[in-house]
Design a protein around this motif. Sequence first.
Motif, mmCIF file in Angstrom:
data_model
loop_
_atom_site.group_PDB
_atom_site.id
_atom_site.type_symbol
_atom_site.label_atom_id
_atom_site.label_comp_id
_atom_site.label_asym_id
_atom_site.label_seq_id
_atom_site.Cartn_x
_atom_site.Cartn_y
_atom_site.Cartn_z
ATOM 1 N N ARG A 17 0.833 -1.200 0.000
ATOM 2 C CA ARG A 17 0.000 0.000 0.000
ATOM 3 C C ARG A 17 0.872 1.255 0.000
ATOM 4 N N LEU A 18 0.674 2.120 -0.996
ATOM 5 C CA LEU A 18 1.345 3.410 -1.022
ATOM 6 C C LEU A 18 0.780 4.256 0.113
ATOM 7 N N ALA A 19 1.654 4.854 0.930
ATOM 8 C CA ALA A 19 1.185 5.531 2.138
ATOM 9 C C ALA A 19 2.013 6.787 2.400
ATOM 10 N N ARG A 20 1.986 7.675 1.430
ATOM 11 C CA ARG A 20 2.677 8.964 1.595
ATOM 12 C C ARG A 20 1.639 10.085 1.478
ATOM 13 N N PRO A 21 1.051 10.494 2.603
ATOM 14 C CA PRO A 21 0.022 11.538 2.564
ATOM 15 C C PRO A 21 0.583 12.843 1.991
ATOM 16 N N PRO A 22 -0.283 13.689 1.400
ATOM 17 C CA PRO A 22 -1.728 13.455 1.304
ATOM 18 C C PRO A 22 -2.178 12.740 0.036
ATOM 19 N N VAL A 23 -1.285 12.663 -0.997
ATOM 20 C CA VAL A 23 -1.770 12.160 -2.297
ATOM 21 C C VAL A 23 -0.856 11.085 -2.899
ATOM 22 N N ASN A 24 0.026 10.496 -2.075
ATOM 23 C CA ASN A 24 0.952 9.484 -2.578
ATOM 24 C C ASN A 24 1.764 9.986 -3.766
ATOM 25 N N VAL A 50 -0.937 -7.253 -4.455
ATOM 26 C CA VAL A 50 -1.929 -6.223 -4.754
ATOM 27 C C VAL A 50 -1.294 -4.882 -4.416
ATOM 28 N N LEU A 51 -1.259 -3.977 -5.396
ATOM 29 C CA LEU A 51 -0.729 -2.629 -5.171
ATOM 30 C C LEU A 51 -1.907 -1.681 -4.961
ATOM 31 N N SER A 52 -1.979 -1.059 -3.790
ATOM 32 C CA SER A 52 -3.112 -0.192 -3.460
ATOM 33 C C SER A 52 -2.625 1.195 -3.053
ATOM 34 N N GLY A 53 -3.607 2.114 -2.893
ATOM 35 C CA GLY A 53 -3.293 3.467 -2.460
ATOM 36 C C GLY A 53 -4.187 3.873 -1.309
ATOM 37 N N ALA A 54 -4.425 5.170 -1.188
ATOM 38 C CA ALA A 54 -5.273 5.697 -0.117
ATOM 39 C C ALA A 54 -6.695 5.876 -0.633
ATOM 40 N N PRO A 55 -7.680 5.922 0.266
ATOM 41 C CA PRO A 55 -9.049 6.178 -0.181
ATOM 42 C C PRO A 55 -9.138 7.498 -0.947
ATOM 43 N N GLY A 56 -9.651 7.415 -2.162
ATOM 44 C CA GLY A 56 -9.818 8.604 -2.985
ATOM 45 C C GLY A 56 -8.652 8.935 -3.882
ATOM 46 N N ILE A 57 -7.483 8.375 -3.584
ATOM 47 C CA ILE A 57 -6.313 8.658 -4.414
ATOM 48 C C ILE A 57 -5.401 7.432 -4.434
ATOM 49 N N PHE A 58 -5.142 6.914 -5.631
ATOM 50 C CA PHE A 58 -4.184 5.828 -5.787
ATOM 51 C C PHE A 58 -2.787 6.431 -5.714
ATOM 52 N N SER A 59 -2.474 7.300 -6.659
ATOM 53 C CA SER A 59 -1.261 8.118 -6.600
ATOM 54 C C SER A 59 -1.464 9.295 -7.532
ATOM 55 N N VAL A 98 0.544 -9.390 -10.213
ATOM 56 C CA VAL A 98 0.315 -8.181 -9.425
ATOM 57 C C VAL A 98 -0.910 -7.464 -9.984
ATOM 58 N N VAL A 99 -1.806 -7.078 -9.088
ATOM 59 C CA VAL A 99 -3.033 -6.377 -9.459
ATOM 60 C C VAL A 99 -2.997 -4.974 -8.873
ATOM 61 N N ALA A 100 -3.413 -3.989 -9.679
ATOM 62 C CA ALA A 100 -3.556 -2.622 -9.179
ATOM 63 C C ALA A 100 -4.942 -2.447 -8.577
ATOM 64 N N ALA A 101 -5.006 -2.137 -7.291
ATOM 65 C CA ALA A 101 -6.255 -1.778 -6.623
ATOM 66 C C ALA A 101 -6.303 -0.253 -6.618
ATOM 67 N N ILE A 102 -6.930 0.315 -7.644
ATOM 68 C CA ILE A 102 -6.890 1.754 -7.881
ATOM 69 C C ILE A 102 -7.964 2.396 -7.007
ATOM 70 N N THR A 103 -7.553 2.872 -5.867
ATOM 71 C CA THR A 103 -8.467 3.283 -4.809
ATOM 72 C C THR A 103 -9.029 4.694 -4.997
ATOM 73 N N GLY A 104 -8.700 5.340 -6.101
ATOM 74 C CA GLY A 104 -9.188 6.684 -6.388
ATOM 75 C C GLY A 104 -8.512 7.207 -7.639
ATOM 76 N N HIS A 105 -8.297 8.514 -7.697
ATOM 77 C CA HIS A 105 -7.700 9.124 -8.886
ATOM 78 C C HIS A 105 -6.298 8.550 -9.151
ATOM 79 N N ALA A 106 -5.959 8.441 -10.440
ATOM 80 C CA ALA A 106 -4.655 7.902 -10.831
ATOM 81 C C ALA A 106 -4.136 8.649 -12.052
ATOM 82 N N PRO A 107 -3.713 9.913 -11.881
ATOM 83 C CA PRO A 107 -3.136 10.645 -13.001
ATOM 84 C C PRO A 107 -1.664 10.312 -13.211
ATOM 85 N N ALA A 108 -1.200 10.525 -14.431
ATOM 86 C CA ALA A 108 0.223 10.525 -14.761
ATOM 87 C C ALA A 108 0.953 9.284 -14.237
ATOM 88 N N GLY A 109 1.892 9.484 -13.307
ATOM 89 C CA GLY A 109 2.660 8.352 -12.794
ATOM 90 C C GLY A 109 1.808 7.297 -12.120
#
Length: 258
Positions: A17-24, A50-59, A98-109
């Motif tokens: 899980r990517l965990a670098r607030p606020p938007v990974n 499984v690669l995941s992010g934060a609620p509302g924002i993947f990265s 590996v599966v992307a669990a896209i937990t919200g917006h995912a622009p660019a990178g």
Amino acid sequence: MNTYVQTIDHGRIREVRLARPPVNALDPGLCRGLIAALDAAVSGEAEAVVLSGAPGIFSAGLDVPHLLSLGQDRHALHAAWGAFFGAARTLAALRIPVVAAITGHAPAGGCVLSLCCDYRVMARSTDPQKPYAIGMNETQVGLAVPEGAQQLMRRVVGQHRAERLLVAGDMIPAEEALRIGLVDELADAEHVVPRAIAWLEPLLRLPRAPMLQTRALARADLVQALEPDRLHLDRFVEAWYEPDTQAGLHALLAKLRK
């Protein structure tokens, strides 16, 4: 383990899980942490990721304020982009599914990382008027999309559609992303990770060596797309200092500060 990355084991499947607030935002520390977590999963007992992010924002993609803070230090800028593409290559070349669990917006990178995965499950927004979106929006902030990253998009949506999306820098709402194949499945936010796990489980019941060998052959073009000679990072770093690019990036920075 890097504090920007958390790991949770679901039996044989490890969630990274990517965990670098606020938007990974993907700075070198997060990218290096992701590489280390993926390497640890492969060297340990995990059979899938499984690669995941934060609620509302993947990265939100690359950390533009950090990159701009580097000023004229071309070596540091090259290293920062190299760390990001190193993380993308690690995902693409991972020898377990590996599966992307896209937990919200995912622009660019964020979009690039998701395209390095075998399968993409994206969250539905609770507000239909504000859907989560995914895409490579680099041209909207003055950046060109490297050839290798373009190939990732072509691989899943086709050459002509990829051209249109990449040139315009479009961000695609989740429902449209599903329709065109940019993501494979939509789920309510709380079900994104469980659905990613559910997709992996039947794969892990297959005879392991043949499945992994077939997968490696099928994904060879993905790995090749992210080889350094397909990215031309030296050229990309020089283009970073073009007036149009700097104007677009500083406009983005001003918007982020509001």
